[in-house]
Design an enzyme around this catalytic site. Sequence first.
Site, PDB file in Angstrom:
ATOM      1  N   LYS A 156       0.892  -1.175   0.000  1.00  0.00           N
ATOM      2  CA  LYS A 156       0.000   0.000   0.000  1.00  0.00           C
ATOM      3  C   LYS A 156       0.926   1.220   0.000  1.00  0.00           C
ATOM      4  CE  LYS A 156      -1.669   3.012   1.908  1.00  0.00           C
ATOM      5  NZ  LYS A 156      -1.293   4.377   1.435  1.00  0.00           N
ATOM      6  N   GLU A 227       8.820   2.120  11.093  1.00  0.00           N
ATOM      7  CA  GLU A 227       9.952   3.057  11.022  1.00  0.00           C
ATOM      8  C   GLU A 227       9.363   4.432  10.813  1.00  0.00           C
ATOM      9  OE1 GLU A 227      12.911   2.651  11.767  1.00  0.00           O
ATOM     10  OE2 GLU A 227      12.861   0.475  11.909  1.00  0.00           O
ATOM     11  N   CYS A 261      13.993  10.705   6.338  1.00  0.00           N
ATOM     12  CA  CYS A 261      13.880  10.484   7.784  1.00  0.00           C
ATOM     13  C   CYS A 261      15.246  10.640   8.440  1.00  0.00           C
ATOM     14  CB  CYS A 261      13.317   9.099   8.049  1.00  0.00           C
ATOM     15  SG  CYS A 261      14.289   7.811   7.278  1.00  0.00           S
ATOM     16  N   GLU A 357       9.718  17.268  14.045  1.00  0.00           N
ATOM     17  CA  GLU A 357      10.090  17.096  12.638  1.00  0.00           C
ATOM     18  C   GLU A 357       9.205  17.969  11.733  1.00  0.00           C
ATOM     19  OE1 GLU A 357       8.788  13.436  10.629  1.00  0.00           O
ATOM     20  OE2 GLU A 357      10.863  13.084  10.051  1.00  0.00           O
TER      21      GLU A 357
HETATM   22  P1  NAD Z   1       2.571   9.257   6.417  1.00  0.00           P
HETATM   23  O1  NAD Z   1       2.678   8.742   7.802  1.00  0.00           O
HETATM   24  O2  NAD Z   1       1.648  10.387   6.145  1.00  0.00           O
HETATM   25  O3  NAD Z   1       2.118   8.078   5.433  1.00  0.00           O
HETATM   26  C1  NAD Z   1       2.805   6.853   5.367  1.00  0.00           C
HETATM   27  C2  NAD Z   1       1.892   5.790   4.776  1.00  0.00           C
HETATM   28  O4  NAD Z   1       0.833   5.495   5.698  1.00  0.00           O
HETATM   29  C3  NAD Z   1       1.210   6.202   3.459  1.00  0.00           C
HETATM   30  O5  NAD Z   1       1.178   5.081   2.610  1.00  0.00           O
HETATM   31  C4  NAD Z   1      -0.175   6.579   3.935  1.00  0.00           C
HETATM   32  O6  NAD Z   1      -1.148   6.518   2.908  1.00  0.00           O
HETATM   33  C5  NAD Z   1      -0.423   5.537   5.003  1.00  0.00           C
HETATM   34  N1  NAD Z   1      -1.452   5.855   5.996  1.00  0.00           N
HETATM   35  C6  NAD Z   1      -1.868   7.088   6.411  1.00  0.00           C
HETATM   36  N2  NAD Z   1      -2.804   6.963   7.380  1.00  0.00           N
HETATM   37  C7  NAD Z   1      -2.971   5.622   7.588  1.00  0.00           C
HETATM   38  C8  NAD Z   1      -3.793   4.862   8.466  1.00  0.00           C
HETATM   39  N3  NAD Z   1      -4.618   5.452   9.348  1.00  0.00           N
HETATM   40  N4  NAD Z   1      -3.714   3.502   8.408  1.00  0.00           N
HETATM   41  C9  NAD Z   1      -2.875   2.896   7.542  1.00  0.00           C
HETATM   42  N5  NAD Z   1      -2.090   3.581   6.689  1.00  0.00           N
HETATM   43  C10 NAD Z   1      -2.131   4.918   6.705  1.00  0.00           C
HETATM   44  O7  NAD Z   1       4.074   9.600   5.947  1.00  0.00           O
HETATM   45  P2  NAD Z   1       4.586  10.291   4.601  1.00  0.00           P
HETATM   46  O8  NAD Z   1       4.190  11.740   4.601  1.00  0.00           O
HETATM   47  O9  NAD Z   1       4.235   9.482   3.414  1.00  0.00           O
HETATM   48  O10 NAD Z   1       6.188  10.187   4.797  1.00  0.00           O
HETATM   49  C11 NAD Z   1       6.930  11.088   5.563  1.00  0.00           C
HETATM   50  C12 NAD Z   1       7.238  10.514   6.940  1.00  0.00           C
HETATM   51  O11 NAD Z   1       7.891   9.271   6.797  1.00  0.00           O
HETATM   52  C13 NAD Z   1       8.208  11.375   7.747  1.00  0.00           C
HETATM   53  O12 NAD Z   1       7.745  11.458   9.066  1.00  0.00           O
HETATM   54  C14 NAD Z   1       9.524  10.599   7.673  1.00  0.00           C
HETATM   55  O13 NAD Z   1      10.395  10.848   8.749  1.00  0.00           O
HETATM   56  C15 NAD Z   1       9.032   9.199   7.647  1.00  0.00           C
HETATM   57  N6  NAD Z   1      10.025   8.290   7.090  1.00  0.00           N
HETATM   58  C16 NAD Z   1      10.655   7.409   7.939  1.00  0.00           C
HETATM   59  C17 NAD Z   1      11.623   6.549   7.451  1.00  0.00           C
HETATM   60  C18 NAD Z   1      12.327   5.575   8.359  1.00  0.00           C
HETATM   61  O14 NAD Z   1      12.841   4.583   7.850  1.00  0.00           O
HETATM   62  N7  NAD Z   1      12.372   5.812   9.659  1.00  0.00           N
HETATM   63  C19 NAD Z   1      11.944   6.553   6.084  1.00  0.00           C
HETATM   64  C20 NAD Z   1      11.278   7.457   5.249  1.00  0.00           C
HETATM   65  C21 NAD Z   1      10.311   8.310   5.766  1.00  0.00           C
END
Ligand code: NAD
Length: 458
Positions: A156, A227, A261, A357
Amino acid sequence: MALQSRSPQQPDDVVVEVEEADAGAVAAAVERARAAGARWAGASALERSAALTAAADALAVAADELTGLMVREVGKPVTEAAAEAARGVGILRYYAQQALDPDGETYPGASPEALLLARRRPRGVAGLITPWNFPVAIPLWKAAPALAFGNAVLLKPSPDATAVALRLAGLLGGALPDDLLQVLPGGAGTGQAMLDGVDCVSFTGSVAVGRRVAVAATERGLPSQAEMGGLNASIVLAGADPERAAGVIAGAAMGYAGQKCTATSRAIVVGDPGPFTEALVAAVQGLAVGDPADKDTVVGPVITEQARRKVVEAAAEAAAAGGRLLTGGRAGNGAGWFVAPTLVDGLDPGARLAQEEVFGPIAVILPVADEDEAVRVANGVRYGLVASVFTGDLDRALRLAARLDTGLIRVNAPTSGVDFLAPFGGEKDSSFGPREQGKAARELYTSTRTVTVLPHQG
Ligand code: NAD
């Protein structure tokens, strides 16, 4: 409902428009995945390894095309996007080999003839929920081990990276059995529906969503890992070369518009911050900002208008809280979601910009008196993904490394950058569950079955 993803540098460019997978579509995909996964788990490890190698070959052939799509859909500067496509190939090759690793352990049995084995077996269907910022590497560093160990995969992706996910699955699909790797386009609702059908969950994204996903998975009795965000510190010790440290930190803070991240959000400077601050401002102002399709560009747009607003508002709030805007703080002119790389100093370590962040090209400089204070400030946030230390003194680096509350520590290196063959993950709010990547990935995607075999007679 239809879902659209748009190019951040040219928001009137609709990269893809597809139907979101609703609950019915998700349930049907789970059923297909379960059947494909059962056949896959029954295949020999050699077959699985060969299929992953073929998938790597397919990706290598299409690397330029996928790079171009990444640039267009998520605004990743082309040099970084090309490196990510190459990393994707490397990840697939690495896990193609891991499929052939020992699949368990033996233990001393009740007698010399007896066997006591703990064998690894796949969980079944792995559900992956991924962000948009590494649209090839993150899905692959989850999917490749899941597949290598005999699972089916449902991905997803972030709605903002839907086109890349669909193309990636199309490329890999030619090398894999039907239905083994399926993409479920959609947002939160699709992700939640997927949790009802899968056998384990791997999430990467924000802390707020990751927490929710981990709770939902636990309620269903599913193993999960999440993560999440970071607020990574680079500590510059007295005696470190300020210009060199500034050059590395500028790239780690602002490259890809800070949307990693592992980006550096806080530069903690021990002793006189003057020379380093001056060098960092110069280094940041020297970064090429612009069209991500240009091979010299380091800083492209941020992903959405909302993301751009968040950066501009964070800069304004920091200034209102007594911070000094050293450079940036403004949205770019023109159509795309550009924002000038922004540096702030003069803030208290407790200020919001130094605590939360933003996920954009913005960082704060925090001067400290000594190493103890550097450790206190570095650890004084709820995140704990990665920290870096700049020094020529190995003893001091090791001393600091032992006191930092992060899952990754890098010395004289940028906070950004991931080695897919080593365990990856953070502490505190940055991570939940077992580590990803390297040999560690096996923990989530397999379970052990302990088998005791005694002689028939005697
Ligand atoms: P996000 O949390 O908005 O979305 C991540 C995923 O979760 C998307 O696919 C989204 O559609 C899905 N999602 C959203 N709400 C959900 C729910 N209620 N249930 C299930 N799935 C749901 O994050 P983003 O904006 O896509 O990415 C940025 C974030 O990701 C930043 O906080 C960044 O630090 C983090 N990040 C972390 C790592 C790591 O390895 N630690 C790597 C890359 C990005």
